[in-house]
Design an enzyme around this catalytic site. Structure first.
Site, PDB file in Angstrom:
ATOM      1  CD  GLU A 180       0.875  -7.472  -0.475  1.00 15.29           C
ATOM      2  OE1 GLU A 180       0.071  -7.586   0.485  1.00 15.29           O
ATOM      3  OE2 GLU A 180       1.079  -6.394  -1.061  1.00 15.29           O
ATOM      4  CG  ASN A 232      -2.014  -1.041   1.117  1.00 15.41           C
ATOM      5  OD1 ASN A 232      -2.174  -1.711   0.105  1.00 15.41           O
ATOM      6  ND2 ASN A 232      -2.766  -1.197   2.192  1.00 15.41           N
ATOM      7  CD  GLU A 257      -3.400  -5.245  -1.683  1.00 16.63           C
ATOM      8  OE1 GLU A 257      -3.906  -4.350  -0.975  1.00 16.63           O
ATOM      9  OE2 GLU A 257      -3.004  -6.339  -1.218  1.00 16.63           O
TER      10      GLU A 257
END
Length: 507
Positions: free
Chosen positions: A292, A72, A173
């Protein structure tokens, strides 16, 4: 006592073992970088601030590739902030994790650290708040020999030779509403396609990973991959997968069977990739970067000692998601590694998230010691021992009943065969919480195999399934000899303890 039979045959293989399957992840999040791999002034720090005690554990664990700098974090990151003299670097707000980023550690430091750790760099670019030009410039800075603006700046910053980074992630993401710069599949697919084209015009030897779904439960799962690849299939080499799992409400049986869900997730993404390939009449094969994955107890995100978005205080590297892993968690991690290995024909890269402190197999304390969590051991054993070809494993086993997945095999397995050394290694988990398993491994096409070593990770004497490794007791859980193992008439006979992950080496 439950029963299991595994049949393997030298002539029935899946693929070569992808060495990048044993990857890890370093994000500017919590204490992964600061007081994790980097802590100037620590008694174990070298002249660059790298913690030598952590480096020693990383080398022992054996990751082959490490993804950086996020996660992120990367979707709001300016890579230029982390180059040049450290005293001149700007201090920024990191909106992803509600922290202050000092930029004391950046690209040069990470490349130097990666060389010390003997790992390949997997670099992520910001396609959240930034785009094509920033990504293109970063490839030029990192990989071009010299004679241009960005490559000469790298040289002035102390790196005469290119970093030669081959593996790049096109964002992170971006299907998730929580992500800075969240996009629709069409928006991201076009951006990824154009960024990929520009990056490969600078260095056509690089490999690119497009962003896939952040999880199988995402409402856009499947359609996201299809749309993104419809735009960018010819420009990318991999599409990513992310998945985190945890035990819910004491349902350990379902938790121990989560690799069933991982198998289904991988199979679904493979089907989507191949559908796009067929529809677009593409000739090349796009594979998977499962960059991930881990056990993550997400219910602990917003606690007093682990502030996340509810905190009103901006701090440098606070504790974030520093999960303590138990025997149960380690066995589950072992089954995830088994799943990834079984899918090594299409999953070519995988990164356990993260490496140090943040949901990590390695823990460290500021000014203090570093130690191995329980989840360290399955990763270390498989990264070191899985060589050569992946063998097909035909498993016939007693069933255990789970709330989420119905009846599943009590025993989960993967295996490899290294023709050069003649070694066969079987990685096997017993999911049962209460019953040992009587195991037979039938070996076909191999001659003169003998038992070299058999080890297991299980509940230690005097412990229970929640036993963990702590700073005060760093070796409470580790691999121990699997004493009830032998080779009889060309077959392995072993008794697997309840709740265990074992390694059987033959040669």
């Amino acid at each position: 006592m439950t029963h299991a039979r595994i049949t393997i045959d030298r002539d029935f293989t899946i693929a070569d073992v992808p060495r990048r399957l044993f990857g890890s992840f370093v994000e500017h999040m919590g204490r992964c970088v600061y007081t994790g791999i980097f802590e100037p002034g620590h008694p174990q720090a070298d002249e660059r601030g790298f913690r030598k005690d952590v480096l020693a554990l990383v080398r022992e664990m054996g990751p082959t590739v490490v993804r950086y700098p996020g996660g992120n974090f990367v979707s709001g990151y300016r890579w230029e902030d982390g180059i040049g003299p450290a005293a001149d670097r700007p201090v920024r707000i990191d909106g992803a994790w509600h922290t202050i980023e000092t930029n004391a550690f950046g690209l040069h430091e990470f490349v130097d650290w990666a060389r010390e750790a003997d790992v390949e760099v997997m670099e992520a670019v910001n396609l959240g708040t930034r785009g094509v030009e920033a990504a293109r410039a970063l490839v030029e800075y990192a990989n071009h020999p010299g004679g241009t603006h960005w490559s000469d700046l790298r040289r002035r910053n102390g790196a005469a030779d290119p970093f030669d980074i081959k593996l790049w992630c096109l964002g992170n993401e971006l299907d998730g509403p929580w992500q800075i710069g969240h996009k629709t599949a069409h928006e991201y697919g076009r951006l990824a396609q154009e960024a990929a084209k520009a990056m490969k015009l600078v260095d056509d030897s690089i490999e690119l990973v497009a962003v896939g779904s952040s999880g199988r439960s995402m409402p856009t799962f499947g359609s996201w991959e299809h749309t993104v690849l419809t735009h960018a299939y010819d420009e990318v080499d991999y599409i990513s997968m992310h998945a985190y799992y945890q035990e819910h409400d004491g349902d350990a049986e379902s938790f121990l069977a989560e690799a069933v869900e991982m198998d289904a997730f991988i199979d679904g993404v493979v089907a989507t990739i191949d559908a796009v390939r067929a529809a677009g009449k593409h000739t090349k094969q796009v594979d998977i970067s499962f960059d991930e994955w881990n056990v993550w107890y997400q219910s602990g995100l917003d606690t007093d000692d682990q502030p996340h978005r509810v905190s009103k205080t901006w701090r440098e590297h606070p504790r974030l998601i520093e999960d303590t892993y138990s025997v149960t968690d380690a066995v589950v991690v072992g089954t995830f590694l088994n799943s990834l290995l079984r899918h090594g024909d299409r999953v070519k890269i995988a990164n356990q998230a993260q490496l140090v402190n943040v949901i990590a197999p390695i823990r460290s304390e500021e000014g203090g010691s570093a130690w191995r969590q329980t989840s360290f051991w399955p990763f270390e054993r498989m990264a070191r021992l899985a060589r050569g070809r992946i063998l097909q494993t035909a498993v016939s086993a007693s069933q255990i009943t789970t709330k989420r997945y119905g009846d599943v095999d009590a025993v989960d397995a993967a295996a490899t065969w290294d023709e050069e050394s003649g070694r066969v290694v079987v990685f096997v988990a017993n999911r049962s919480l209460v019953d040992a398993s009587d195991l037979t491994v039938d070996l076909h096409g191999f001659s003169d195999l003998r038992l070299l070593k058999a080890e297991t990770l299980t509940i230690p004497e005097g412990g229970d399934r929640h036993t963990a490794n702590l700073e005060a007791a760093p070796d409470a859980v580790h691999m121990v000899p699997l004493t009830a193992a032998e080779v009889v008439d060309g077959a392995v006979r072993a008794t697997l303890p309840a709740l265990s992950w074992s390694v059987i080496e033959l040669g």
